[in-house]
Design a protein around this motif. Structure first.
Motif, PDB file in Angstrom:
ATOM      1  N   CYS A   1     -14.563  -3.456  80.531  1.00 54.23           N
ATOM      2  CA  CYS A   1     -15.925  -3.238  81.021  1.00 54.23           C
ATOM      3  C   CYS A   1     -15.877  -2.406  82.302  1.00 54.23           C
ATOM      4  CB  CYS A   1     -16.577  -4.598  81.289  1.00 54.23           C
ATOM      5  SG  CYS A   1     -18.307  -4.471  81.824  1.00 54.23           S
TER       6      CYS A   1
ATOM      7  N   ALA B   1     -19.739  -3.566  78.869  1.00 50.99           N
ATOM      8  CA  ALA B   1     -19.495  -4.719  77.987  1.00 50.99           C
ATOM      9  C   ALA B   1     -18.341  -4.500  77.015  1.00 50.99           C
ATOM     10  CB  ALA B   1     -20.759  -5.128  77.236  1.00 50.99           C
TER      11      ALA B   1
ATOM     12  N   GLY C   1     -12.916  -8.667  77.775  1.00 51.34           N
ATOM     13  CA  GLY C   1     -14.220  -8.981  78.347  1.00 51.34           C
ATOM     14  C   GLY C   1     -14.065  -9.815  79.611  1.00 51.34           C
TER      15      GLY C   1
ATOM     16  N   CYS D   1     -21.024 -10.835  82.710  1.00 48.26           N
ATOM     17  CA  CYS D   1     -21.127  -9.412  82.358  1.00 48.26           C
ATOM     18  C   CYS D   1     -22.596  -8.995  82.317  1.00 48.26           C
ATOM     19  CB  CYS D   1     -20.471  -9.184  80.993  1.00 48.26           C
ATOM     20  SG  CYS D   1     -20.672  -7.486  80.402  1.00 48.26           S
TER      21      CYS D   1
ATOM     22  N   ILE E   1     -23.929  -7.917  78.807  1.00 46.55           N
ATOM     23  CA  ILE E   1     -24.188  -9.054  77.916  1.00 46.55           C
ATOM     24  C   ILE E   1     -25.461  -9.778  78.339  1.00 46.55           C
ATOM     25  CG2 ILE E   1     -23.298 -11.323  77.218  1.00 46.55           C
ATOM     26  CD1 ILE E   1     -21.845  -8.989  75.851  1.00 46.55           C
TER      27      ILE E   1
ATOM     28  N   GLU F   1     -20.282 -13.180  75.242  1.00 46.84           N
ATOM     29  CA  GLU F   1     -19.158 -12.374  75.732  1.00 46.84           C
ATOM     30  C   GLU F   1     -17.971 -12.482  74.773  1.00 46.84           C
ATOM     31  OE1 GLU F   1     -20.384 -12.874  80.481  1.00 46.84           O
ATOM     32  OE2 GLU F   1     -18.736 -14.066  79.612  1.00 46.84           O
TER      33      GLU F   1
ATOM     34  N   TRP G   1     -10.328 -12.516  77.848  1.00 45.64           N
ATOM     35  CA  TRP G   1     -11.564 -12.749  78.611  1.00 45.64           C
ATOM     36  C   TRP G   1     -11.171 -13.217  79.995  1.00 45.64           C
ATOM     37  CZ3 TRP G   1     -13.838 -16.996  80.988  1.00 45.64           C
ATOM     38  CH2 TRP G   1     -15.229 -16.914  81.269  1.00 45.64           C
TER      39      TRP G   1
END
Lengths: 214, 214, 214, 214
Positions: free
Chosen positions: A44, A69, A104, A108, A111, A158, A190
């Motif tokens: 991102c 994203a 991710g 965010c 998102i 996410e 993530w």
């Protein structure tokens, strides 16, 4: 007048007096021989989640796409401009990377926008609205679940988005073929900005789990 | 099975044992308060030119788009997916960044591809070919000058492309308006991978010059 | 009345009280034995780019031709007066220099004139116009590229001209033969007046690169 | 491979560590503002007689043509390439210099060649032979005087040539006009390599005399 924001010039001075000095041989070699990164990261744009920081990566290690994203659109050979698909094609076909990581992160903004589809567009062109509509079906499904908290819905989308982007990667024939030949592997991750925790996607189940770092 | 390439896991361990420890307060604050970067950087995916390294930037400082050859397409509110335009809209309208820096670099693979338009497409979708056709007129003008060396043509197009992207930024109404109000400024920069030199675009002439670092 | 501009007389006093005192033995020897420079430099008349300053050269070291834009015309044994060809012949055949360096520089007035061929001649004889027409084909090719800045076009032509002069050196039979026997080598260099940077021509590619001074 | 003779690279290091450091402000200003030398020097290529050394001149002070034997050909607006005339035109019309100094020196190889017209040409093109034929009438007159020693004949022709070049300067309309308006003055000088003595031409008599340095 040739200027840059003061902060960037100060940072560049640090780079030249620090990292560049200690890695100048590596930079010169990378210039001479070309880059041969083994890993592509799709991350991102968020200022809090730079892949080079999180993976402590030096020059030449990560080929990095960053969009809002960390999305991968589906394969669409329609003759239009496709920024992410172009980078993917270059990484896979020209650089022959061995790994693609879709990374991710929490909180965010893209998102969040996807979960508020009725908000005012940011501008008449509504580029964010259109871009985030790539995950609209998932966003609709999540936002309808009012028994999850707002934070849980956000984290859920996410993670769904990461799996969605990995699925879209497989719609590209070159990715599908190379993965089947075990010459390319796809990964999801993530990052929790607050705690610094990295969660890695289990390739069998799709779950996000803390990796074993020992 | 939740795994990542070993190198990335090792790098992440370094991050957690190093930068995160020393900046955990900053990360927690950034998670709690949200990001407020003052600068957006539009950079290349190249593994040798990470903006956070070159500008020695910490978490929260740079909002970063990375695509092949750090291109900005012209404003096109046509309802299609526009990765870079979406990021631009988010940075300008939502984050209200004060600076946008288009940062190119030497030995760029995308620019090299633009200078060899008759090469075989990397895949049937030819995403790179289409993407780099954004700078085709400049590439044609440069590639016809056979009195310049291949290296000189490459550098010339790298710098023309930065100016082209900056010109395209100004086709976005929000950018144009904010720049006229002096609430947003646009910058160009070019990084020499081999020497570590950063060249900054003179906003009057468009020339790239070494910044005064004293 | 025997006079010189005051500045020159003052400079000459400095010479006699400084460099000549410390090098009088060298001057006497050079007078007695004759000059045996190993290097010929073909440089520009520009007051900011004296080869002896840039190469910190003492008496007897550099045989120096200086004309506008450091040009070498092609071999033309037509019985006309050829200032540069005469100096070349003397350096190669009589002094037997081992190196010839064509040294250009930034912001060259001659090159600037070549890029403005429609400007008024400086005088009815138009000597500069004719002289700079030696690089007219390259100037035409460069000046047509309006996507490069004026500064970039100027630098490009400065460097093309150096390569052109080196190519013309090879049209002289004596140069060609001695180079093939490895008794003479040809070099290109470009001096940046502002930063003092010297860029040296790569003999394989023709590119100008910063020399490794370590 | 980008290289220069070792001696030149070493000299350039000295320049960057010495003169450039102490005069970098002057170099930057000269780059930014352009050159405005007050004096043009027409000197010989000889490695022992660099005008910047003899006049202890810094950057920006002297616009310097160097050819074999510091000759100025007569005005000939014939559309041919004239290296020295082009430099003269540029200095007078564009830079508007106030002084032109023709500086010869002892033991000049070109003058020696002019005094031996029956010697073998240095190469089939005989560029030196043609170039020095500019002073053939004077050379013939001097070489016939067998009561002067060889050394005396050489010095005599060196000084005659300086006067001849100054006379030729006055065949250029722009020089003649500006001199008559007292906006340009012409000077002759002769440098004795062995003793470091500078002899300056008396503008009334044409004699060369030691200047008063007190």
């Amino acid at each position: 007048m040739s200027n840059l924001p003061d902060q960037l010039l100060a940072g560049y001075r640090n780079f030249m007096g620090g990292r560049y000095i200690s890695e100048s041989g590596r930079y010169r070699e990378l210039a001479r021989e070309g880059q041969t990164p083994e890993t592509m990261v799709i991350a991102c744009c968020d200022s809090r989640a730079a892949p080079e920081a999180i993976f402590d990566a030096g020059p030449g290690e990560l080929f990095v796409v960053r969009n809002v994203a960390n999305l991968v659109p589906p394969y669409a050979p329609d003759g239009e401009y496709h920024s992410t698909s172009a980078a993917l094609e270059f990484a896979v076909q020209s650089l022959k990377v061995k790994h693609i990581v879709v990374m991710g992160h929490g909180r965010c903004g893209g998102i969040k926008a996807a979960l508020a589809p009725d908000a005012e567009p940011l501008s008449p062109g509504d580029f964010i609205g259109k871009w985030m509509s790539l995950v609209a079906p998932a966003a609709d499904a999540v936002s309808g679940n009012t028994m999850m908290t707002a934070g849980e819905r956000q984290t859920a989308l996410e993670r769904i988005s990461i799996r969605y982007s990995i699925a879209n990667l497989r719609t590209f024939p070159c990715v599908k073929i190379l993965e089947s030949k075990e010459r390319l592997s796809l990964h999801g991750a993530w990052f929790d900005i607050s705690t610094g925790e990295l969660w890695v996607m289990n390739r069998e189940t799709g779950d996000f789990e803390r990796p074993d770092l020992d």
